[in-house]
Design a protein around this motif. Structure first.
Motif, short mmCIF file in Angstrom:
data_model
loop_
_atom_site.label_atom_id
_atom_site.label_comp_id
_atom_site.label_asym_id
_atom_site.label_seq_id
_atom_site.Cartn_x
_atom_site.Cartn_y
_atom_site.Cartn_z
N GLN A 7 -21.66 100.91 69.32
CA GLN A 7 -22.55 100.71 70.46
C GLN A 7 -22.83 99.24 70.69
O GLN A 7 -22.94 98.79 71.82
N GLU A 8 -22.97 98.47 69.61
CA GLU A 8 -23.25 97.03 69.70
C GLU A 8 -22.51 96.31 68.59
O GLU A 8 -22.36 96.84 67.50
N CYS A 64 -23.83 101.70 65.33
CA CYS A 64 -22.90 102.76 65.69
C CYS A 64 -23.62 104.11 65.70
O CYS A 64 -24.69 104.26 65.12
N ASP A 106 -22.66 92.48 66.71
CA ASP A 106 -23.30 91.17 66.57
C ASP A 106 -22.21 90.19 66.12
O ASP A 106 -21.85 90.15 64.95
N TYR A 163 -18.85 91.18 60.88
CA TYR A 163 -19.65 91.53 62.05
C TYR A 163 -20.63 92.64 61.70
O TYR A 163 -20.29 93.57 60.98
N VAL A 210 -22.75 95.80 63.13
CA VAL A 210 -22.59 96.71 64.27
C VAL A 210 -23.68 97.77 64.26
O VAL A 210 -24.27 98.05 63.22
N GLN A 258 -13.29 101.42 69.94
CA GLN A 258 -14.67 101.86 70.07
C GLN A 258 -15.04 102.93 69.06
O GLN A 258 -16.21 103.23 68.86
#
Length: 81
Positions: free
Chosen positions: A62-63, A76, A65, A72, A74, A32
């Motif tokens: 936080q996410e 953050c 995709d 990917y 992201v 994370q």
């Protein structure tokens, strides 16, 4: 990845290690906390590798995709230094 940054005029990359090959809902299991790098300068070497000058900070994912490829995307949040 650096060639894609140049082509898309992206100035930031996020680096997150994958602690295992396990998938959760089709998304790789990732730490994370990672690092984002604001790219300041890129120089391509004769052998096709790159020298990248940048400034890095820690961030919390936080996410993710999982549909963006080949990397990917992201979202953050910057963590305190």
């Amino acid at each position: 990845m650096i060639r894609d940054c140049i082509a898309k005029q992206e100035s930031r990359i996020v680096i997150v290690l994958n602690p295992s090959e396990a998938l959760h809902d089709g998304v790789p299991n990732m730490h994370q906390v990672g690092a984002y790098v604001d790219i300041l300068q890129i120089a391509e070497n004769a052998d096709g590798t790159f020298n990248v000058l940048g400034h890095k900070d820690r961030c919390k994912l936080q996410e993710i995709d999982s549909h963006s490829h080949p990397y990917y995307s992201v979202v953050c949040e910057k963590l305190p230094s």
